[in-house]
Structures are given as structure tokens and as C-alpha cells.
Design a protein around this motif. Structure first.
Motif, PDB file in Angstrom:
ATOM      1  N   GLY B  43       0.921  -1.284  -0.058  1.00 40.28           N
ATOM      2  CA  GLY B  43      -0.097   0.077   0.065  1.00 40.28           C
ATOM      3  C   GLY B  43       0.937   1.250  -0.169  1.00 40.28           C
ATOM      4  N   CYS B  47      -0.860   4.679   4.562  1.00 38.00           N
ATOM      5  CA  CYS B  47      -2.069   4.140   4.317  1.00 38.00           C
ATOM      6  C   CYS B  47      -2.524   3.518   5.508  1.00 38.00           C
ATOM      7  N   SER B 212      -5.775   0.680  -0.558  1.00 38.51           N
ATOM      8  CA  SER B 212      -5.723   2.273  -0.763  1.00 38.51           C
ATOM      9  C   SER B 212      -4.899   3.268  -0.033  1.00 38.51           C
ATOM     10  N   THR B 217      -8.000   1.118   2.998  1.00 37.27           N
ATOM     11  CA  THR B 217      -8.887   0.089   2.889  1.00 37.27           C
ATOM     12  C   THR B 217      -8.525  -0.873   1.995  1.00 37.27           C
ATOM     13  N   ARG B 219      -8.173  -2.662  -1.054  1.00 39.10           N
ATOM     14  CA  ARG B 219      -8.334  -2.242  -2.595  1.00 39.10           C
ATOM     15  C   ARG B 219      -8.755  -3.518  -3.403  1.00 39.10           C
ATOM     16  N   GLU B 220      -7.782  -4.364  -3.571  1.00 41.16           N
ATOM     17  CA  GLU B 220      -7.905  -5.616  -4.083  1.00 41.16           C
ATOM     18  C   GLU B 220      -6.958  -6.678  -3.832  1.00 41.16           C
ATOM     19  N   MET B 250      -2.523  -0.229 -10.120  1.00 37.63           N
ATOM     20  CA  MET B 250      -3.487  -0.003  -8.966  1.00 37.63           C
ATOM     21  C   MET B 250      -2.823   1.266  -8.161  1.00 37.63           C
ATOM     22  N   GLU B 254      -3.960   5.031  -7.450  1.00 37.95           N
ATOM     23  CA  GLU B 254      -4.237   5.549  -6.205  1.00 37.95           C
ATOM     24  C   GLU B 254      -3.582   6.935  -5.836  1.00 37.95           C
ATOM     25  N   ASP B 257      -5.452   9.448  -7.926  1.00 32.85           N
ATOM     26  CA  ASP B 257      -6.636  10.006  -7.024  1.00 32.85           C
ATOM     27  C   ASP B 257      -6.203  10.813  -5.980  1.00 32.85           C
TER      28      ASP B 257
END
Ligand SMILES: Nc1ncnc2c1ncn2[C@@H]1O[C@H](COP(=O)(O)OP(=O)(O)OP(=O)(O)O)[C@@H](O)[C@H]1O
Ligand SMILES: [Mg+2]
Lengths: 262, 262
Positions: B43, B47, B212, B217, B219-220, B250, B254, B257
């Protein structure tokens, strides 16, 4: 190569310490033998040495040194015995800390000299009174030092121990105490130095022997050589104590890296 | 193999940030680690990975949610969940041997058993011959070997590792990764491993949880399929590169975002 340099560095430091002493003694010689100050205020180094010889010869040197050292050690010992668990608890329990912190901070600022009349009133003039003065003078500082040293123990070590299954008691005994030990030894060493200050306070008020008593009595007879003899003896005992503590620290915590060893 | 060893259900941690407001470090994290499985968590920085693993290890308490070990809720740290930290956290006053024996000593295991167990795991991490060395005499890689042996000697149900190789240089890190892959195969220890190094995650993991950005959280979750034994040679296999690319995408998303949020 690096090791050799380090060696030389240490020797250099010893040399500087020695030079400092030599300079002071040199200045002392110049002032006294040069006739710049009266013998009454500052006796010559030889006069002081002679006085120490006389004190040795009549047996009072050892007696006084022993009495004073014994008082310092006993008073300091009780201070350590009480301050160690108290400080450790304060560092690890917010509640206990909140309970005792205000009174300790308060007591810390009380001048011990001002407590002497009370100790005389409550305890008389026997040895207990002297131990109490030394205890009162050192305890409140030491508790805070212990608390600080113990709080400084690496939290990661405590966490590691917990995840290895150590109980609360085991964390104290197997991690916090050994980790804090080198710092605690330093705290103890500083405290025993202060204990000498309070010893002299105690002996100047009500004692029939000891180095502090010797110094105070000499003032009455203007025996400055004895005063200086007493001061030098206290200083020497201090040096020896310091040295012993450093050796002891190396024995109980050989793993500890001191700045000077690096 | 298929039964669940460790399970996190809805773990949430909100730090009280004082005047700056509360910080939600992790938000409803669910994860499970099956018996004998090697699970990775990657991550972005900050995070909440450390927060998560500290809660799993019982060093921190969750604001909400439960941790189940073999289906039973656990609270507080314990020998059943062994932890290895980035900073090694070896006891500097204990030899390698004594460090490795620490957990067994806490359990009051007999001396012979302690010695035998310590020897077994010191051998396993390739440190035989260094039993009497002090931590300060070891390199970073060797220190982490001791820390791993110390935790394994305690035979935990699961090994929780928080960026254990983060402080090591690149070469040493690869050696340690291969060592850990080997240990995991030999001992069938269940491992949950946190990293922000994607190579490390793909190289070691059977499964990878990708988190994430904060509030963290899940994410995958990916399952890694890499043929053959895991070693530095796996780093160039097409399967490896494909998984690596997926995770990179991914994490890149992140960070995009995150930039949008600002
Ligand atoms: N004791 C604390 N009090 C308040 N906030 C905290 C505390 N510990 C962590 N945080 C915050 O929680 C968030 C997650 O921290 P955490 O250390 O778990 O992240 P991480 O993923 O391990 O980061 P890194 O990649 O740097 O190791 C961060 O924003 C951090 O500032
Ligand atoms: Mg972290």
C-alpha cells in the motif's frame, strides 16, 4: 589505524586533565610561596600536605573519612532503594504518576537546609538525622531522574518482549530494568555526588566527627590548613567514587556503548 | 491448509488528532490468512499498514472490529502472534543465543529445551558460530536473521512482519527474501508480511492485499501464480512481471486519485 588514533585521543584527554590539575596547583604555589596572600587565608600546598600527614598520624583522618563516607553511602542507599521502584512506577503508570508527581515537584524545591531544624526536633542528633538529611536532599531529584531514564527505554524493545509472550512483571525485570541500567548507574553516580553536599550540611549542624564537622570546627580556630585538608579529602573521595561507578557500570552493562568508547 | 488462521473483521482505527481533528488510519479492513499461507500487504506510504499489523499483533487497539485467531477473538499481544519489526528490536544486552531463547525463557521452558530450540533456529537462519555475539557486533542483515530466529523459536501460530527488510541494502534484501521464502517452505509457518516494495510482494506472496491510500481500505486481493521455486530468478518471469504491472497500475491510480483530492 583507527584504533591507534583512538588510543592517542584517550591519552591526550588524560594529559589535559592532568595539566588542569597541575595548573591549579602551580597557581596555588605561586600565590602562597610568592607571598601574595596571607598564610591565614590560603596555606601553602606543603602546609596542607603536612596537616594531612598529622591527621593521618593521630588517626583522625581515617576515622573522619570513614564516618562521612558511611553516612553518605547509607543515606544515598535508602534514597536509591525507595526512588528506584517509585521512579519505575511513575514512568509506567499514569495514575501513580498523577498521584505522586505534585508532591515530589513541591518537595524538590524545598531547601534541605531549611528542613534541618525539623529533623533535629523529630530525630535528635543521632545518625538517623544525618541519613534523613541526605535522603531528603537526594531522593526527590533521583525519583525524577529514574522516571526519566526509564521512560527513555526504547518502546520497540518493550513491544518485542510483549509479542514474545512476556508478562507485565517480566517486561519490567527482563527488559525495562536491564535497558535502563546504564542510565540508572549514571543517575546514581550523580546523586551520590550531591549526597556529599547534604552530608556537609548535616555534619555542620550536629555532629562530633566527620569531614564536615572537621571543617566547621577548624573555622573556629582559624585552622585554614585543616579546612583545605578536609576539602581535598572530600574531593579525592569523590574522584574515587566516580571512578568506581564507571568501572561498575562497565561490569554490569558491558554491552553499553559509551560516547567515550566509540 | 484451507482453514483460516488469522482473520480481521471490519477493523477501523481512528486516531484522536486533537485540535487537528481525528485521523482515520484504516477503515473497515477485512482480511484473512489461511493456515500455512504467505500473505503480503502492499500500500502507499502512510495508508495505515503499520497501524493494521500492530492491531493484529495486539500492540494497538482497534476503534472498531475484531481480530480472530483460529476463530477465537484475541486482545492484547501474545506469543501466538510473533512479530518482526523493521528496526530489529534485539535486546542489546543479550547474546544472539539469549535473544533467540527469550520467548522460551518467558514461558519458563527448561534450559536444555531452550538451548536445543535456539540452536535449531540459529542454524535455520544461517547464524551458527555467532551464538555468543552481541547485537552491536552484527550487520543489519544478521540482526534481522536473529530477530526472525527469535520469533520462530517461540513457535507462533502466525508471523507478522512489518517491512522487515526495509532498512537493508538491495543485495542483502534479496538474500533475506530468499532465506525467508526457504524458511516459509521448510517450516510451513503462516506469514503476514507488510511491504511497500512491489517486487518483494510478488516474489514472496501466495496472495497479495493491495491497500488504498489513507484512510486505508483493502482495494484488491490478488493470487500470485509463479511457477517453480521463488528466487531472484523469478524476478524476470513473465508471470512475475504481469502481476507486478497490475499492482503498479493500482498504486499509480491511487496516487492519481490522491492528487485529485488535493
Ligand atoms: N499514534 C498516532 N497518533 C496519530 N496519528 C497516527 C498515529 N500513528 C499513525 N498515525 C497516522 O495514521 C496514518 C497511518 O500510519 P501508519 O504508520 O499505520 O502508516 P504506514 O502505512 O505504516 O506508513 P509507512 O509506509 O510510512 O510505514 C498516518 O497518517 C499517521 O500519521
Ligand atoms: Mg509503517
Amino acid at each position: 589505524m583507527e584504533k591507534k588514533n583512538k588510543r592517542r585521543g584517550v591519552n591526550m584527554e588524560h594529559m589535559l586533565s592532568f595539566i588542569c590539575f597541575a595548573l591549579i596547583i602551580g597557581l596555588w604555589c605561586v600565590l602562597t610561596f610568592g607571598g601574595f596572600v596571607s598564610e591565614l587565608f590560603l596555606p601553602s600546598p606543603f602546609a596542607v600536605l603536612r596537616r594531612i600527614g598529622e591527621l593521618y598520624a593521630d588517626g583522625s583522618l581515617w576515622a573522619n573519612c570513614f564516618e562521612s563516607t558511611a553516612r553518605v553511602v547509607v543515606g544515598w542507599f535508602w534514597s536509591v532503594v525507595v526512588a528506584l521502584p517509585c521512579g519505575m512506577l511513575m514512568a509506567n503508570s499514569r495514575k501513580f504518576s498523577a498521584f505522586v508527581q505534585p508532591i515530589i515537584e513541591f518537595a524538590r524545591y524545598l531547601p534541605v537546609v531549611a528542613l534541618v531544624p525539623l529533623t533535629l526536633l523529630y530525630l535528635g542528633i543521632d545518625e538517623t538525622q544525618k541519613y534523613t538529611i541526605i535522603f531528603l536532599g537526594t531522593f526527590f531529584q533521583l525519583v525524577l531522574m529514574v522516571c526519566d531514564t526509564v521512560s527513555g527505554v526504547d518502546a520497540n524493545l518493550i513491544n518485542a518482549a510483549k509479542t514474545l509472550g512476556a508478562s507485565k512483571m517480566q517486561v519490567y525485570k527482563e527488559v525495562i530494568f536491564p535497558a535502563a541500567l546504564p542510565g540508572l548507574m549514571d543517575d546514581f553516580r550523580l546523586t551520590i555526588g550531591w549526597a556529599w553536599t547534604y552530608l556537609v550540611v548535616a555534619e555542620m549542624v550536629a555532629a562530633q566527627n566527620g569531614l564536615g564537622y572537621m571543617i566547621l570546627r577548624s573555622q573556629r580556630y582559624l585552622a585554614t590548613d585543616t579546612i583545605f585538608a578536609g576539602l581535598i579529602l572530600i574531593g579525592l573521595i569523590g574522584l574515587v567514587t566516580d571512578f568506581l561507578f564507571r568501572i561498575l557500570t562497565r561490569i554490569v552493562a558491558p554491552w553499553h556503548e559509551r560516547l567515550a568508547d566509540r | 491448509m484451507e482453514e483460516c488462521k488469522l482473520q480481521a473483521v471490519g477493523l477501523t482505527k481512528i486516531y484522536d488528532g486533537g485540535s487537528k481533528g481525528d485521523v482515520t488510519a484504516i477503515d473497515h479492513v477485512d482480511l484473512e490468512v489461511k493456515d500455512g499461507e504467505f500473505v503480503m500487504i502492499v500500500g502507499p506510504s502512510g495508508c495505515g499498514k503499520t497501524t493494521l499489523i500492530n492491531i493484529l499483533g495486539g500492540l494497538d487497539t482497534a476503534t472498531d472490529g475484531t481480530v480472530l485467531l483460529d476463530g477465537k477473538p484475541v486482545a492484547g499481544p501474545g506469543a501466538d502472534r510473533g512479530m518482526v519489526f523493521q528496526g530489529y528490536s534485539l535486546f542489546p544486552w543479550l547474546s544472539v543465543q539469549k535473544n533467540v531463547e527469550f520467548g522460551l525463557k518467558m514461558k519458563k521452558a527448561p534450559k536444555e529445551e531452550r538451548a536445543a530450540q535456539a540452536k535449531k533456529f540459529i542454524d535455520l537462519v544461517g547464524l551458527s558460530g555467532f551464538e555468543d555475539a552481541l547485537p552491536k557486533q552484527l550487520s543489519g542483515g544478521m540482526k534481522q536473521r536473529v530477530a526472525i530466529a527469535r520469533t520462530l523459536a517461540n513457535e507462533p501460530e502466525i508471523l507478522l512482519m512489518d517491512e522487515p527488510f526495509g532498512a537493508l541494502d538491495a543485495q542483502t534484501r534479496v538474500v533475506m527474501q530468499e532465506l525467508l521464502a526457504d524458511i516459509s517452505k521448510k517450516t510451513r509457518t503462516t506469514i503476514l508480511f507488510i511491504t511497500h516494495d512491489i517486487d518483494e510482494a510478488v516474489l514472496l506472496g501466495d496472495r497479495i492485499y493491495v491497500m488504498s491510500r489513507r484512510p486505508g481500505t483493502i482495494r484488491e486481493v490478488l493470487t500470485v501464480h509463479i511457477p517453480g521455486e521463488r528466487s531472484h530468478e523469478s524476478l524476470v518471469l513473465p508471470e512475475f512481471l504481469e502481476t507486478k504491472k497490475r499492482i503498479m497500475d493500482m498504486l499509480w491510480q491511487e496516487s492519481q486519485d490522491a492528487a485529485m483530492d488535493r
